[in-house]
Design an enzyme around this catalytic site. Structure first.
Site, PDB file in Angstrom:
ATOM      1  CG  HIS A 130      62.589   8.384  46.723  1.00 57.02           C
ATOM      2  ND1 HIS A 130      63.679   8.084  47.506  1.00 57.02           N
ATOM      3  CD2 HIS A 130      61.586   7.565  47.144  1.00 57.02           C
ATOM      4  CE1 HIS A 130      63.355   7.131  48.372  1.00 57.02           C
ATOM      5  NE2 HIS A 130      62.084   6.789  48.166  1.00 57.02           N
ATOM      6  CB  CYS A 146      59.837   4.392  47.459  1.00 61.67           C
ATOM      7  SG  CYS A 146      58.420   5.205  48.212  1.00 61.67           S
TER       8      CYS A 146
END
Length: 170
Positions: A130, A146
């Site tokens: 992301h 992440c």
């Protein structure tokens, strides 16, 4: 970028910071064995590669997970979202103080402009590729697992990668 992207990023609540030259998006030679369209994340070197034809790849600088928090292995892009919301997991809220229960979409959101949700089979791994509202950390290992990218880079990657694309995290 869409007009919405341009508007939101023009008013981002963080400084416009470019990472060092080595972490800026570029086309590079790629000698891996993965098929074109595969995303390969080299967590040691803090690079994400989108494998292309003819031994080339688009290389993006990334922020990766801290030791012990990072995903490793193979997955598929199970879902994609533009300007996603963020609901931190109980584990994140326990580990990090002051984390809100929910953050709506926009440049203030830690998920940034786009998110690619990593799945193994039909199961969400809870790991994502992301954007970020902390561009100063590209090239480091500080996230909760992440893979974070500059918002401009994740917009570019998102536009090139279909749902179902293979992801290999080394």
């Amino acid at each position: 970028m869409t007009p919405r992207d341009k508007s939101l990023l023009a008013n981002a609540p963080y400084k416009k910071i470019l990472p060092p030259d080595m972490y800026q998006r570029s086309i590079v030679d790629y000698a891996g064995t993965q098929k074109p369209g595969t995303i390969v994340v080299d967590t040691d070197k803090k690079f994400l590669y989108l494998v292309e034809d003819d031994g080339k790849a688009i290389r993006y600088g990334v922020t990766v997970g801290e030791e012990g928090l990072a995903f490793r292995g193979e997955a598929k892009v199970g879902r994609k979202a533009e300007w996603p919301t963020w609901t931190p997991t109980a584990e994140i809220k326990e580990r990090l103080s002051g984390v809100p229960n929910f953050v709506g979409p926009g440049p203030h959101n830690p998920m940034g402009a786009r998110a690619l949700y990593l799945y193994q089979g039909n199961k969400d791994t809870l790991f994502r590729i992301h954007g970020t509202n902390q561009p100063e950390y590209i090239g480091q290992a500080i996230s909760s697992g992440c893979i974070r990218m500059l918002n401009e880079d994740v917009i570019d990657l998102y536009s090139r990668v279909p749902q179902g694309a293979n992801v290999v995290v080394l």
